[in-house]
Design an enzyme around this catalytic site. Structure first.
Site, short mmCIF file in Angstrom:
data_model
loop_
_atom_site.label_atom_id
_atom_site.label_comp_id
_atom_site.label_asym_id
_atom_site.label_seq_id
_atom_site.Cartn_x
_atom_site.Cartn_y
_atom_site.Cartn_z
N CYS A 38 -0.72 3.35 -6.56
CA CYS A 38 -1.73 2.84 -5.62
C CYS A 38 -1.95 1.41 -6.06
O CYS A 38 -2.17 1.15 -7.26
CB CYS A 38 -3.02 3.63 -5.72
SG CYS A 38 -4.39 2.84 -4.82
N CYS B 243 0.86 -1.17 0.00
CA CYS B 243 0.00 0.00 0.00
C CYS B 243 0.90 1.22 0.00
O CYS B 243 1.71 1.41 0.92
CB CYS B 243 -0.87 0.00 1.26
SG CYS B 243 -1.87 1.48 1.44
N1 DGL Z 1 -3.99 0.51 -2.03
C1 DGL Z 1 -3.60 1.67 -1.35
C2 DGL Z 1 -2.40 2.34 -1.96
O1 DGL Z 1 -1.57 1.68 -2.57
C3 DGL Z 1 -4.59 2.69 -0.90
C4 DGL Z 1 -6.03 2.60 -1.21
C5 DGL Z 1 -6.81 3.39 -0.21
O2 DGL Z 1 -7.03 4.59 -0.42
O3 DGL Z 1 -7.18 2.80 0.80
O4 DGL Z 1 -2.20 3.52 -1.83
#
Ligand code: DGL
Length: 257
Positions: free
Chosen positions: A179, A74
């Site tokens: 993301c 993430c």
């Molecule tokens: N998957 C996450 C990232 O890589 C974030 C998604 C979210 O906003 O929760 O930033």
């Protein structure tokens, strides 16, 4: 020597599965304990305080599951937590930015959540490494949340298009998905921005971690179990996990905050 303990993988939801998928494809024998905090998603539209608090709770959850390394799948967590978050007796690996840019790249866009863009971590990295590049940051409000709730293609396209227009990325030739949710809708991105070459940092992230395990003689010696926990809403996550990983365990996890 070998180490058959699982690798912990964290995300705010299903996005981290795009990193887990790469680990599964490149090191199929490694065990995985995945935690997606679907209950509190999206992290990318929360305050830094919330993101930090939730991230430490997820890390505790994974440590209780005796993981040998944590991959932070993430970007929002990776670039918002303080340096102390990474001080552990096991490796804690943040999302990589080490993607290979095509030589003719001129205008480069970073697609990420508002909370990731607010850190300007990518801007600092890419402008230093490629000072000749024309660089744009594209915070995609609502996009990770829409992917998380399995929104239809029109909704997703409209969100990508709106962000690309507003932040001047329509004429970019190259972009990074910073993301981990976004590669799940790679087709939508490619339809909206057909001339853009999209780069996914999942593989360099996995490689960074695996290089450390290899150097420590800590790769798995035989096929290990994979378990995927989500804090809410198994209706969207379980079918996706089945599709990507086959018959692995999908369970409800709970986080004490
Ligand atoms: N998957 C996450 C990232 O890589 C974030 C998604 C979210 O906003 O929760 O930033």
């Amino acid at each position: 020597m070998m180490d058959n303990r699982p690798i912990g993988i964290v995300d705010s939801g299903i996005g981290g599965l795009t990193v887990a998928r790469v680990l599964h494809e490149t090191y199929p024998e490694e065990g995985i304990v995945f935690l997606g905090d679907t209950k509190r998603n999206p992290y990318g539209e929360r305050s830094r305080d919330d993101i930090v608090r939730f991230s430490f709770a997820i890390k505790d959850f994974l440590k209780e599951h005796q993981v040998k390394m944590i991959l932070i799948a993430c970007n929002t967590i990776s670039f918002n937590v303080p340096p102390a978050f990474f001080e552990e007796d096991i490796p804690v690996i943040k999302m990589s930015m080490e993607v290979k840019l095509p030589e003719d790249a001129k205008r480069f866009a970073v697609f990420a959540t508002p909370a990731t863009i607010a850190t300007h971590a990518h801007k600092a990295y890419f402008q230093k490494k490629y000072p000749q590049l024309d660089f744009v940051e594209v915070p995609c409000d609502g996009l990770a949340a829409a992917i998380e709730r399995n929104a239809d293609e029109n909704t997703l396209s409209a969100l990508v298009k709106q962000a690309a227009e507003e932040y001047h990325a329509l004429d970019a030739d190259t972009a990074i998905w910073s993301c981990t949710h976004y590669p799940l809708i790679a087709d939508v991105f490619r339809k909206v921005l057909p001339k853009v070459r999209f780069l996914d940092p999942a593989l360099p992230t996995v490689e960074t971690g695996m290089d450390i395990l290899r150097a420590n003689d800590a790769l798995a010696g035989a096929m290990q179990e994979k378990t995927f926990y989500f804090t809410e809403g198994l209706e969207n996550s379980a079918p996706l996990v089945k599709k990507l990983f086959g018959g692995v365990k999908v369970e409800k996890g709970s986080l004490e905050l």
